[in-house]
Design a protein around this motif. Structure first.
Motif, PDB file in Angstrom:
ATOM      1  N   TYR A  28       0.835  -1.202   0.000  1.00  0.00           N
ATOM      2  CA  TYR A  28       0.000   0.000   0.000  1.00  0.00           C
ATOM      3  C   TYR A  28       0.874   1.259   0.000  1.00  0.00           C
ATOM      4  O   TYR A  28       0.601   2.220  -0.739  1.00  0.00           O
ATOM      5  N   ILE A  29       1.920   1.251   0.803  1.00  0.00           N
ATOM      6  CA  ILE A  29       2.836   2.395   0.860  1.00  0.00           C
ATOM      7  C   ILE A  29       3.526   2.586  -0.485  1.00  0.00           C
ATOM      8  O   ILE A  29       3.705   3.718  -0.955  1.00  0.00           O
ATOM      9  N   ASN A  30       3.890   1.481  -1.126  1.00  0.00           N
ATOM     10  CA  ASN A  30       4.496   1.556  -2.456  1.00  0.00           C
ATOM     11  C   ASN A  30       3.577   2.272  -3.440  1.00  0.00           C
ATOM     12  O   ASN A  30       4.018   3.111  -4.228  1.00  0.00           O
ATOM     13  N   SER A  31       2.285   1.947  -3.385  1.00  0.00           N
ATOM     14  CA  SER A  31       1.326   2.569  -4.307  1.00  0.00           C
ATOM     15  C   SER A  31       1.171   4.064  -4.030  1.00  0.00           C
ATOM     16  O   SER A  31       0.936   4.849  -4.961  1.00  0.00           O
ATOM     17  N   LEU A  32       1.300   4.461  -2.763  1.00  0.00           N
ATOM     18  CA  LEU A  32       1.202   5.885  -2.423  1.00  0.00           C
ATOM     19  C   LEU A  32       2.432   6.665  -2.882  1.00  0.00           C
ATOM     20  O   LEU A  32       2.316   7.772  -3.417  1.00  0.00           O
ATOM     21  N   ILE A  33       3.598   6.090  -2.650  1.00  0.00           N
ATOM     22  CA  ILE A  33       4.841   6.790  -2.962  1.00  0.00           C
ATOM     23  C   ILE A  33       5.110   6.812  -4.467  1.00  0.00           C
ATOM     24  O   ILE A  33       5.483   7.842  -5.028  1.00  0.00           O
ATOM     25  N   PHE A  34       4.900   5.662  -5.100  1.00  0.00           N
ATOM     26  CA  PHE A  34       5.265   5.521  -6.512  1.00  0.00           C
ATOM     27  C   PHE A  34       4.049   5.469  -7.433  1.00  0.00           C
ATOM     28  O   PHE A  34       4.149   5.024  -8.574  1.00  0.00           O
ATOM     29  N   GLN A  35       2.906   5.882  -6.935  1.00  0.00           N
ATOM     30  CA  GLN A  35       1.696   6.000  -7.744  1.00  0.00           C
ATOM     31  C   GLN A  35       1.238   4.673  -8.369  1.00  0.00           C
ATOM     32  O   GLN A  35       0.551   4.655  -9.379  1.00  0.00           O
ATOM     33  N   ASN A  37       2.632   2.652 -10.184  1.00  0.00           N
ATOM     34  CA  ASN A  37       3.207   2.306 -11.485  1.00  0.00           C
ATOM     35  C   ASN A  37       4.513   1.529 -11.361  1.00  0.00           C
ATOM     36  O   ASN A  37       5.020   0.996 -12.340  1.00  0.00           O
ATOM     37  N   TYR A  38       5.065   1.500 -10.177  1.00  0.00           N
ATOM     38  CA  TYR A  38       6.353   0.848  -9.966  1.00  0.00           C
ATOM     39  C   TYR A  38       6.241  -0.080  -8.756  1.00  0.00           C
ATOM     40  O   TYR A  38       5.632   0.278  -7.750  1.00  0.00           O
ATOM     41  N   LYS A  39       6.865  -1.235  -8.855  1.00  0.00           N
ATOM     42  CA  LYS A  39       6.785  -2.221  -7.786  1.00  0.00           C
ATOM     43  C   LYS A  39       8.098  -2.259  -7.002  1.00  0.00           C
ATOM     44  O   LYS A  39       9.037  -2.964  -7.370  1.00  0.00           O
ATOM     45  N   TYR A  40       8.136  -1.470  -5.969  1.00  0.00           N
ATOM     46  CA  TYR A  40       9.308  -1.438  -5.100  1.00  0.00           C
ATOM     47  C   TYR A  40       8.904  -1.783  -3.669  1.00  0.00           C
ATOM     48  O   TYR A  40       9.413  -1.211  -2.707  1.00  0.00           O
ATOM     49  N   THR A  41       7.976  -2.733  -3.559  1.00  0.00           N
ATOM     50  CA  THR A  41       7.502  -3.160  -2.243  1.00  0.00           C
ATOM     51  C   THR A  41       8.644  -3.660  -1.379  1.00  0.00           C
ATOM     52  O   THR A  41       8.690  -3.397  -0.168  1.00  0.00           O
ATOM     53  N   TYR A  42       9.592  -4.348  -2.002  1.00  0.00           N
ATOM     54  CA  TYR A  42      10.709  -4.908  -1.235  1.00  0.00           C
ATOM     55  C   TYR A  42      11.571  -3.810  -0.607  1.00  0.00           C
ATOM     56  O   TYR A  42      12.172  -4.006   0.444  1.00  0.00           O
ATOM     57  N   VAL A  43      11.617  -2.635  -1.233  1.00  0.00           N
ATOM     58  CA  VAL A  43      12.379  -1.507  -0.676  1.00  0.00           C
ATOM     59  C   VAL A  43      11.726  -1.025   0.619  1.00  0.00           C
ATOM     60  O   VAL A  43      12.412  -0.723   1.603  1.00  0.00           O
ATOM     61  N   ILE A  44      10.396  -0.960   0.628  1.00  0.00           N
ATOM     62  CA  ILE A  44       9.665  -0.542   1.837  1.00  0.00           C
ATOM     63  C   ILE A  44       9.884  -1.568   2.944  1.00  0.00           C
ATOM     64  O   ILE A  44      10.011  -1.216   4.127  1.00  0.00           O
ATOM     65  N   VAL A  49      17.476   1.167  -2.758  1.00  0.00           N
ATOM     66  CA  VAL A  49      17.943   0.371  -1.617  1.00  0.00           C
ATOM     67  C   VAL A  49      18.954   1.176  -0.801  1.00  0.00           C
ATOM     68  O   VAL A  49      18.933   1.160   0.433  1.00  0.00           O
ATOM     69  N   ALA A  50      19.831   1.898  -1.485  1.00  0.00           N
ATOM     70  CA  ALA A  50      20.846   2.704  -0.800  1.00  0.00           C
ATOM     71  C   ALA A  50      20.207   3.782   0.074  1.00  0.00           C
ATOM     72  O   ALA A  50      20.689   4.073   1.172  1.00  0.00           O
ATOM     73  N   VAL A  51      19.112   4.369  -0.415  1.00  0.00           N
ATOM     74  CA  VAL A  51      18.430   5.419   0.350  1.00  0.00           C
ATOM     75  C   VAL A  51      17.975   4.902   1.712  1.00  0.00           C
ATOM     76  O   VAL A  51      18.119   5.589   2.731  1.00  0.00           O
ATOM     77  N   VAL A  52      17.458   3.671   1.753  1.00  0.00           N
ATOM     78  CA  VAL A  52      16.886   3.167   3.001  1.00  0.00           C
ATOM     79  C   VAL A  52      17.915   2.504   3.915  1.00  0.00           C
ATOM     80  O   VAL A  52      17.706   2.437   5.129  1.00  0.00           O
ATOM     81  N   ILE A  53      19.018   1.992   3.342  1.00  0.00           N
ATOM     82  CA  ILE A  53      19.992   1.321   4.218  1.00  0.00           C
ATOM     83  C   ILE A  53      21.104   2.252   4.686  1.00  0.00           C
ATOM     84  O   ILE A  53      21.787   1.940   5.667  1.00  0.00           O
ATOM     85  N   ALA A  54      21.296   3.390   4.006  1.00  0.00           N
ATOM     86  CA  ALA A  54      22.376   4.307   4.396  1.00  0.00           C
ATOM     87  C   ALA A  54      22.287   4.741   5.855  1.00  0.00           C
ATOM     88  O   ALA A  54      23.306   4.761   6.564  1.00  0.00           O
ATOM     89  N   PRO A  55      21.087   5.114   6.364  1.00  0.00           N
ATOM     90  CA  PRO A  55      21.017   5.492   7.785  1.00  0.00           C
ATOM     91  C   PRO A  55      21.419   4.357   8.721  1.00  0.00           C
ATOM     92  O   PRO A  55      22.002   4.592   9.780  1.00  0.00           O
TER      93      PRO A  55
END
Length: 436
Positions: A114-121, A123-130, A188-194
Motif C-alpha cells: 500500500y505504501i508503495n502505491s502511495l509513494i510511486f503511484q 506504477n512501480y513495484k518497489y515493495t521490497y524496498v519498503i 535500496v541505498a536510500v533506506v539502508i544508508a542510515p
C-alpha cells in the motif's frame, strides 16, 4: 556588527564541531557526488522516484524517534549532573523511541504494498524496498538515541569523526549500488544508508557504558514526557508535513506533466538544500541561543536588523552568483539532460531568500517557547505551499512548482511581519525597553 562577529569567533566556532554543523561540508560533497551518479546512471526519472522515497523516509524516521531528538539534547545537557533526572529522561526517551520505532516498523512492513502505491503511484513495484526500510528502522532510532546522548554530553569530537566515517561509507555503498543496479540500487541505498551508521551507536554505547545503567523501564516518567511534548509536536509537524507535501506535489507533477519533469523539480530542490545548509546552521548556532537570552523588544529588534544588515547581503550575493552560474552548476552537478532545471532557479532562489528572512524572525517562536504560534504558522505554510503549487502547475507547468514555493514564502514572511510588527517597527515604550 562587531558583537555578531565576536560571538561567531568565540562561541560559534567552538560549537562548530557538533555533529549537526561541523559535518555540513562532508554532507554536501557526498550529496553532490550521489546526485551526479543518479543523473548519469539513472536520469531525471530516477531522481523523481528517489525524491519521493527520501521524503517518505524522512517522515518515517521522525515518527520513529517520536520527534524527540532536539528536546532530548536539551534535557540531557540540563540534567547531566543530576543522576536521578538524567535516568528518568534517558529511560523515558529510550523506551518511547523503542516502542514507537518497532510499531512503525511492523506497520510499514505489513503495509509495504500500500505504501508503495502511495509513494510511486502504483506504477512501480518497489515493495521490497519498503520492507527493507521497515527492517532497518529500529536501527535508525537507536542511532539517533545515541546521537542525542553524545550531543547532550557535548562529545562533539568523537561524533564528528565517526559521522565522517559513516558519511563516506554511505557514499561508497550508494555509488556501488547505483553502478550495479541503477534505480533499484539507488532506492535500496536510500533506506539502508542510515542503518550503516550503526557503527556510531556501537562506539557511542561502548564509549559511555555507564549510561546503560540508567535505562530502566521503572524510571519511565510521564512528567518527563510532558516536558518533552512541545518539542515532540513541533518536530513532528515540521518533519512530517514538509515531506508529505513534497510527495503530493511531486506525484501531481508526475501525473499531470511527466516523470522526467518531476525529476527536474527534485534536482532544483537538491541544489536548494545544499546552499541552505550553511545558513540554517548559522541561525541554529547564533540566532536561537541569542534570542533565548533577549528579554526586551528593543534587543530583539536590534538583533533581527543586525542579522539583516550583515548576513543577508552576503547571502543575497551568494544567491546572485548561483543564479548567474546556473548553467555551469547544472552541468557540474547533473548532466546536460538536466538543462530545463536552469529555468527554475529564479523563483526557487527568490523563495529561499524570503524563507531565510522569515526564519530569522520565526526563531523567536522557539526561543520564547511560543509553541502554539509555531505550529499554527507551520501548518498554514504547508497548506499554502500545496495550493499555490498545484494552482501554478495547472497554469504554467513545471515552472509553477517553484512559483508556488516563491509565493508561499512571500506570504509567510508577510504574516511573520504582522505577528512581530509592533516589536520590529512600532514605537517602543519604556516598558518595551525593559521587558518583552
Amino acid at each position: 556588527m562587531k558583537k555578531f562577529f565576536d560571538y561567531i569567533n568565540t562561541e560559534v566556532l567552538n560549537k562548530a564541531a557538533s555533529l549537526n554543523t561541523a559535518n555540513i561540508s562532508v554532507k554536501i560533497i557526498a550529496g553532490i557526488l550521489v546526485s551526479k551518479f543518479i543523473a548519469v546512471f539513472i536520469g531525471a526519472e530516477g531522481m523523481a522516484l528517489i525524491g519521493n522515497l527520501r521524503n517518505f523516509l524522512s517522515a518515517v524516521q521522525s515518527v520513529a524517534i517520536a520527534g524527540l531528538y532536539k528536546g532530548v539534547v536539551k534535557f540531557i545537557d540540563k540534567f547531566k549532573n543530576n543522576s536521578i533526572e538524567l535516568g528518568k529522561t534517558l529511560s523515558t526517551v529510550f523506551y518511547l523511541g523503542f516502542f514507537a520505532s518497532m510499531l512503525l516498523a511492523f506497520l510499514c512492513y505489513y503495509n509495504a504494498e500500500y505504501i508503495n502505491s502511495l509513494i510511486f503511484q502504483g506504477n512501480y513495484k518497489y515493495t521490497y524496498v519498503i520492507e527493507i526500510l521497515a527492517i532497518v528502522l529500529p536501527f535508525y532510532a537507536l542511532n539517533m538515541f545515541v546521537f542525542a546522548i553524545m550531543n547532550g554530553f557535548s562529545k562533539y569530537k568523537i561524533l564528528f569523526i565517526i559521522n565522517i566515517i559513516g558519511q563516506v561509507l554511505g557514499l561508497l555503498v550508494t555509488i556501488l549500488l547505483i553502478w550495479q543496479d541503477n534505480i533499484d540500487g539507488a532506492l535500496v541505498a536510500v533506506v539502508i544508508a542510515p542503518a550503516l551508521n550503526l557503527l556510531i551507536s556501537i562506539v557511542g554505547i561502548l564509549y559511555r557504558k555507564n549510561l546503560m545503567n540508567y535505562l530502566k523501564i521503572s524510571d519511565f516518567s510521564f512528567s518527563v514526557l510532558n516536558n518533552l511534548s512541545p518539542y515532540m509536536i513541533m518536530a513532528l509537524v515540521s518533519s512530517i508535513a514538509i515531506p508529505i507535501v513534497l510527495i503530493i506535489i511531486r506525484n501531481y507533477l508526475i501525473t499531470e506533466i511527466g516523470l522526467k519533469e518531476a525529476g527536474y523539480w527534485q534536482a532544483m530542490n537538491r541544489v536548494s538544500d545544499y546552499y541552505l545548509m550553511f545558513i540554517n546552521s548559522l541561525m541554529v548556532l547564533y540566532i536561537l541561543p541569542r534570542f533565548a537570552e533577549i528579554n526586551t523588544k528593543k534587543e530583539f529588534r536590534k538583533e533581527v536588523f543586525s542579522f539583516y544588515k550583515t548576513i543577508m547581503p552576503i547571502f543575497a550575493l551568494i544567491l546572485l552568483v548561483i543564479y548567474l552560474s546556473r548553467s555551469l552548476l547544472v552541468s557540474l552537478l547533473f548532466t546536460q539532460d538536466f538543462q530545463p532545471v536552469e529555468e527554475l532557479f529564479g523563483y526557487q532562489i527568490l523563495g529561499d531568500f524570503m524563507r531565510v528572512l522569515s526564519m530569522v524572525i520565526a526563531y523567536q517562536f522557539l526561543a520564547k517557547k511560543m509553541f502554539a504560534h509555531f505550529i499554527v504558522l507551520e501548518i498554514f505554510l504547508f497548506v499554502i505551499i500545496y495550493f499555490t503549487s498545484i494552482y501554478f502547475i495547472d497554469l504554467y507547468g513545471l515552472k509553477g512548482a517553484v512559483m508556488g514555493h516563491c509565493l508561499s514564502y512571500i506570504m509567510h514572511f508577510g504574516i511573520i511581519l504582522l505577528i512581530f510588527g509592533s516589536s520590529l517597527f512600532g514605537v517602543l515604550s519604556d516598558e518595551d525597553v525593559k521587558e518583552s
